[in-house]
Scaffold this motif. Structure first.
Motif, PDB file in Angstrom:
ATOM      1  N   VAL A 300       0.830  -1.290   0.011  1.00 36.46           N
ATOM      2  CA  VAL A 300      -0.014  -0.103   0.198  1.00 36.46           C
ATOM      3  C   VAL A 300       0.758   1.164  -0.046  1.00 36.46           C
ATOM      4  O   VAL A 300       0.629   2.224  -0.817  1.00 36.46           O
ATOM      5  CB  VAL A 300      -0.826   0.032   1.190  1.00 36.46           C
ATOM      6  CG1 VAL A 300      -1.690   1.153   1.304  1.00 36.46           C
ATOM      7  CG2 VAL A 300      -1.747  -1.253   1.168  1.00 36.46           C
ATOM      8  N   ASP A 301       2.044   1.442   0.625  1.00 38.20           N
ATOM      9  CA  ASP A 301       2.866   2.197   0.742  1.00 38.20           C
ATOM     10  C   ASP A 301       4.144   1.729   0.524  1.00 38.20           C
ATOM     11  O   ASP A 301       4.830   1.433   1.711  1.00 38.20           O
ATOM     12  CB  ASP A 301       2.838   2.959   2.222  1.00 38.20           C
ATOM     13  CG  ASP A 301       3.803   4.248   2.373  1.00 38.20           C
ATOM     14  OD1 ASP A 301       4.282   4.485   1.212  1.00 38.20           O
ATOM     15  OD2 ASP A 301       4.009   4.727   3.276  1.00 38.20           O
ATOM     16  N   THR A 307       4.354  -1.490   6.223  1.00 36.33           N
ATOM     17  CA  THR A 307       3.154  -1.197   5.179  1.00 36.33           C
ATOM     18  C   THR A 307       2.325  -2.247   5.097  1.00 36.33           C
ATOM     19  O   THR A 307       2.952  -3.508   5.467  1.00 36.33           O
ATOM     20  CB  THR A 307       3.374  -0.738   3.755  1.00 36.33           C
ATOM     21  OG1 THR A 307       2.428  -0.378   3.064  1.00 36.33           O
ATOM     22  CG2 THR A 307       4.335  -1.656   3.112  1.00 36.33           C
ATOM     23  N   ASN A 308       1.044  -2.099   5.098  1.00 37.84           N
ATOM     24  CA  ASN A 308       0.186  -3.402   4.692  1.00 37.84           C
ATOM     25  C   ASN A 308      -0.013  -3.432   3.066  1.00 37.84           C
ATOM     26  O   ASN A 308       0.671  -2.968   2.421  1.00 37.84           O
ATOM     27  CB  ASN A 308      -1.252  -2.821   5.319  1.00 37.84           C
ATOM     28  CG  ASN A 308      -1.887  -2.936   6.449  1.00 37.84           C
ATOM     29  OD1 ASN A 308      -0.991  -3.625   7.249  1.00 37.84           O
ATOM     30  ND2 ASN A 308      -2.499  -2.059   6.997  1.00 37.84           N
ATOM     31  N   TYR A 309      -0.294  -4.768   2.848  1.00 30.99           N
ATOM     32  CA  TYR A 309      -0.443  -5.254   1.319  1.00 30.99           C
ATOM     33  C   TYR A 309      -1.594  -5.058   0.877  1.00 30.99           C
ATOM     34  O   TYR A 309      -2.414  -6.044   1.457  1.00 30.99           O
ATOM     35  CB  TYR A 309       0.567  -6.553   1.208  1.00 30.99           C
ATOM     36  CG  TYR A 309       2.089  -6.045   1.380  1.00 30.99           C
ATOM     37  CD1 TYR A 309       2.837  -5.870   0.389  1.00 30.99           C
ATOM     38  CD2 TYR A 309       2.382  -6.291   2.685  1.00 30.99           C
ATOM     39  CE1 TYR A 309       4.246  -5.713   0.942  1.00 30.99           C
ATOM     40  CE2 TYR A 309       3.753  -6.185   2.821  1.00 30.99           C
ATOM     41  CZ  TYR A 309       4.656  -5.856   1.949  1.00 30.99           C
ATOM     42  OH  TYR A 309       6.162  -5.891   2.388  1.00 30.99           O
ATOM     43  N   ALA A 310      -2.013  -4.628  -0.185  1.00 32.71           N
ATOM     44  CA  ALA A 310      -3.188  -4.765  -0.958  1.00 32.71           C
ATOM     45  C   ALA A 310      -3.279  -6.029  -1.661  1.00 32.71           C
ATOM     46  O   ALA A 310      -2.369  -6.494  -2.627  1.00 32.71           O
ATOM     47  CB  ALA A 310      -3.356  -3.514  -2.010  1.00 32.71           C
ATOM     48  N   HIS A 312      -5.187  -7.582  -4.080  1.00 31.50           N
ATOM     49  CA  HIS A 312      -6.221  -7.387  -5.104  1.00 31.50           C
ATOM     50  C   HIS A 312      -7.013  -8.658  -5.522  1.00 31.50           C
ATOM     51  O   HIS A 312      -6.453  -9.338  -6.527  1.00 31.50           O
ATOM     52  CB  HIS A 312      -5.654  -6.837  -6.258  1.00 31.50           C
ATOM     53  CG  HIS A 312      -5.008  -5.472  -5.939  1.00 31.50           C
ATOM     54  ND1 HIS A 312      -5.845  -4.144  -5.943  1.00 31.50           N
ATOM     55  CD2 HIS A 312      -3.834  -5.070  -5.646  1.00 31.50           C
ATOM     56  CE1 HIS A 312      -4.994  -3.292  -5.586  1.00 31.50           C
ATOM     57  NE2 HIS A 312      -3.752  -3.682  -5.490  1.00 31.50           N
ATOM     58  N   TRP A 348      -2.039  -8.758   4.784  1.00 32.31           N
ATOM     59  CA  TRP A 348      -2.717  -8.468   3.579  1.00 32.31           C
ATOM     60  C   TRP A 348      -4.142  -7.879   3.936  1.00 32.31           C
ATOM     61  O   TRP A 348      -4.818  -8.565   4.953  1.00 32.31           O
ATOM     62  CB  TRP A 348      -2.837  -9.801   3.035  1.00 32.31           C
ATOM     63  CG  TRP A 348      -1.580 -10.543   2.293  1.00 32.31           C
ATOM     64  CD1 TRP A 348      -0.465 -10.000   2.151  1.00 32.31           C
ATOM     65  CD2 TRP A 348      -1.447 -11.813   1.724  1.00 32.31           C
ATOM     66  NE1 TRP A 348       0.384 -10.870   1.662  1.00 32.31           N
ATOM     67  CE2 TRP A 348      -0.088 -11.955   1.636  1.00 32.31           C
ATOM     68  CE3 TRP A 348      -2.303 -12.983   1.761  1.00 32.31           C
ATOM     69  CZ2 TRP A 348       0.363 -13.273   1.040  1.00 32.31           C
ATOM     70  CZ3 TRP A 348      -1.645 -14.260   1.209  1.00 32.31           C
ATOM     71  CH2 TRP A 348      -0.535 -14.264   0.932  1.00 32.31           C
ATOM     72  N   TYR A 351      -8.523  -6.058  -1.274  1.00 34.42           N
ATOM     73  CA  TYR A 351      -9.051  -5.019  -2.107  1.00 34.42           C
ATOM     74  C   TYR A 351      -9.951  -5.295  -3.337  1.00 34.42           C
ATOM     75  O   TYR A 351      -9.543  -6.788  -3.945  1.00 34.42           O
ATOM     76  CB  TYR A 351      -7.907  -4.217  -2.716  1.00 34.42           C
ATOM     77  CG  TYR A 351      -7.166  -3.322  -1.759  1.00 34.42           C
ATOM     78  CD1 TYR A 351      -6.966  -1.853  -2.637  1.00 34.42           C
ATOM     79  CD2 TYR A 351      -6.737  -3.292  -0.628  1.00 34.42           C
ATOM     80  CE1 TYR A 351      -6.336  -0.717  -1.744  1.00 34.42           C
ATOM     81  CE2 TYR A 351      -6.268  -2.362   0.229  1.00 34.42           C
ATOM     82  CZ  TYR A 351      -6.234  -1.009  -0.252  1.00 34.42           C
ATOM     83  OH  TYR A 351      -5.428  -0.097   0.295  1.00 34.42           O
ATOM     84  N   LYS A 355      -9.562  -0.670  -4.433  1.00 41.82           N
ATOM     85  CA  LYS A 355      -9.857  -0.138  -3.067  1.00 41.82           C
ATOM     86  C   LYS A 355     -10.206  -1.034  -2.113  1.00 41.82           C
ATOM     87  O   LYS A 355     -10.606  -2.267  -2.761  1.00 41.82           O
ATOM     88  CB  LYS A 355     -10.996   1.149  -3.099  1.00 41.82           C
ATOM     89  CG  LYS A 355     -12.276   0.733  -3.802  1.00 41.82           C
ATOM     90  CD  LYS A 355     -13.150   1.831  -3.901  1.00 41.82           C
ATOM     91  CE  LYS A 355     -14.456   1.393  -4.655  1.00 41.82           C
ATOM     92  NZ  LYS A 355     -15.383   2.591  -4.667  1.00 41.82           N
ATOM     93  N   PRO A 356     -10.044  -0.669  -0.907  1.00 41.57           N
ATOM     94  CA  PRO A 356     -10.381  -1.625   0.129  1.00 41.57           C
ATOM     95  C   PRO A 356     -11.941  -2.263  -0.066  1.00 41.57           C
ATOM     96  O   PRO A 356     -12.899  -1.576  -0.294  1.00 41.57           O
ATOM     97  CB  PRO A 356     -10.284  -0.944   1.521  1.00 41.57           C
ATOM     98  CG  PRO A 356      -9.341   0.157   1.325  1.00 41.57           C
ATOM     99  CD  PRO A 356      -9.581   0.648  -0.255  1.00 41.57           C
TER     100      PRO A 356
END
Length: 493
Positions: A300-301, A307-310, A312, A348, A351, A355-356
């Motif tokens: 995510v960042d 950071t968290n991880y998106a 998808h 994790w 998303y 987006k979330p």
């Protein structure tokens, strides 16, 4: 023949009889007229020859039954027809995965069948055997649409059948396959003393399945790439195939080509995201890419180490988007990483649509897994028209066998004998995978039912260090059950 018959025939002319023997001019005249009539009719009917059998074929009054006609066609194409309790648990064990070292070996000897290990002087002969017959057969065996459709529409359920004893198993030695096989999965290197699980062979009830032949495999996969994309059970299948193709022996002419696919150890990582090896003799590449959830995961960042991880859920792994055009056979799998513990430990966050996720149905672990599997199957199926030579398989889930508890609550799998050796149901024991491929050109590699009855084939309590601890009733001993998964894959390539 005509001249031999005519002299014996008398013809009445003008009240008398003419003997052909005594009238050579009349005979000549009649023969000339007959021949002219035959020639005239032949020219008027040029397709008459198609009604006659070839000069070297006998004329049959009844049709000849071609029992093996379809088998011959399949052999020419290098194709064969594709093909008990529901596995829905979202729990998983947390065993640390030990990755194999992807380094070149030293002081090794080449082996690719007995004929390949008898000395360097036979290299040219072996290479000719492997490559020449295939060159003429590479008429797009996986590209030609009509033969594939014809073969694969035949009913064939490789997941229905039984396990039978076989003297020609295992296909490689658990002692020797050290270059490709993780030590923790080589049960021959542990304290285990019963190895009956190595001597069983899967026999489909309704399909003919030839024994795995590593030379034939390389022929079928000449100039092609086979990719496993999935979790640690996918890595087991990858390592199993490497042992099967090499016979469990070190091979100096197998090249590490991981860099071509970005499979290198990143800075700060303890291991790469996968491995790729190329058999130079047939230009065959076998690779594995780690994607436990079969969806795209990105930070995510990117500037933050915490950071968290998106996650998808509606996007395929980026690796597939980048390298799909270089893959000829793709085997996907996922399943046991879909639990809250894994997601929280990996940071994790689900998303959807960039987006979330806010959909409550997808927020549930089971719903998210189902959504993701359907999503990646739909995506790869949409890519098939642009990749006409690509064959894709979704491997059904590998069953767990924890008894009297879970992985972290004393669950065990100490049995040394299998359950029922027969699978009689027609439907897959993994309805999620079966439902995902339905209506698509992605094929189901159905291994759940046949693996479900093999509770004795897991790592269990055995380890190299013989230290007491949690039992591994998720991963399999190798050689073992995953070899059969590859035999089924071989039968359907």
């Amino acid at each position: 023949m005509l001249l031999a018959i005519i002299p014996k025939v008398n013809m009445k002319v003008g009240g008398g009889y003419l003997h052909f023997r005594k009238k050579p001019l009349s005979l000549f005249f009649i023969v000339f007229v007959c021949a002219s009539i035959v020639v005239w009719n032949w020219e008027k009917t040029p397709h008459l020859t198609t009604l006659l059998p070839p000069h070297d074929q006998a004329l049959h009054l009844f049709p000849v039954k071609r029992e093996h006609a379809e088998d011959e066609a399949e052999q020419g194409l290098g194709l064969v027809p594709p093909s008990p309790s529901t596995i829905t648990s979202t729990n998983s064990n947390y065993f640390q995965d030990e990755y194999p070292k992807a380094s070149h070996h030293e002081n090794t000897t080449p082996l690719l069948e007995k004929s390949l290990s008898e000395g360097k002087e036979r290299a040219d002969t072996v290479k000719q055997q492997l490559i020449t017959p295939v060159t003429s057969q590479r008429t797009e065996s996986t590209v030609t649409d009509t033969p594939i459709t014809t073969v694969e529409t035949q009913a064939c359920n490789f997941g229905k059948g039984k396990w039978i004893p076989a003297d020609n198993r295992p296909l490689y030695s658990g002692f020797d396959c050290k270059q490709w096989l993780s030590g923790m999965w080589a049960c021959r290197l542990t304290q285990r003393t019963d190895f009956g699980y190595e001597k069983l062979k899967w026999q489909p009830k309704e399909c003919k399945m030839d024994d795995f032949n590593r030379v034939e495999f390389l022929k079928r996969m000449q100039d092609k790439t086979l990719a496993f994309v999935g979790d640690s059970l996918g890595r087991q299948q990858f390592q199993s195939l490497m042992c099967m193709v090499t016979g469990g022996k070190d091979m100096p002419d197998v090249e590490d080509v991981g860099k071509e696919y970005g499979l290198v150890k990143a800075h700060g990582s303890s291991r790469p995201d996968g491995w790729a090896f190329r058999f130079t003799i047939t230009n065959t590449t076998i690779l594995y890419y780690w994607s436990a959830s079969l969806c795209d995961i990105e930070p995510v960042d990117p500037t933050s180490e915490t950071t968290n991880y998106a996650m998808h859920l509606d996007r395929p792994p980026a690796f597939l988007k980048h390298f799909l055009d270089r893959i000829d056979v793709l085997v996907l799998n996922t399943g046991h990483h879909w639990n809250r513990g894994k997601l929280n430990a990996n940071r994790w966050v689900m998303y959807v649509g960039g987006k979330p996720n806010t959909n409550r149905r997808i927020a549930d672990i089971g719903g998210a897994k189902n959504f993701t599997i359907h999503s990646v199957v739909r995506w790869v199926n949409s890519e098939l028209p642009m990749h006409p030579g690509l064959k894709v398989f979704l491997r059904s889930i590998s069953p767990r066998h924890f008894f009297n508890g879970e992985w972290n609550t004393g669950g065990t799998c100490d049995s040394t004998t299998p359950g029922s050796l027969e699978v009689v149901q027609d439907k897959s024991s993994d309805p999620i995978a079966a439902g995902a491929v339905k209506g698509t050109d992605v094929k189901l590699l159905d291994v759940t039912g046949l693996s479900l009855v093999r509770e004795e084939g897991h790592i269990s309590r055995y380890s190299i260090r013989a230290a007491p601890g949690m039992q591994d009733c998720l991963h399999w001993c190798l050689p073992g059950v995953p070899d059969t998964w590859n035999e089924l894959l071989f039968a359907q390539i």
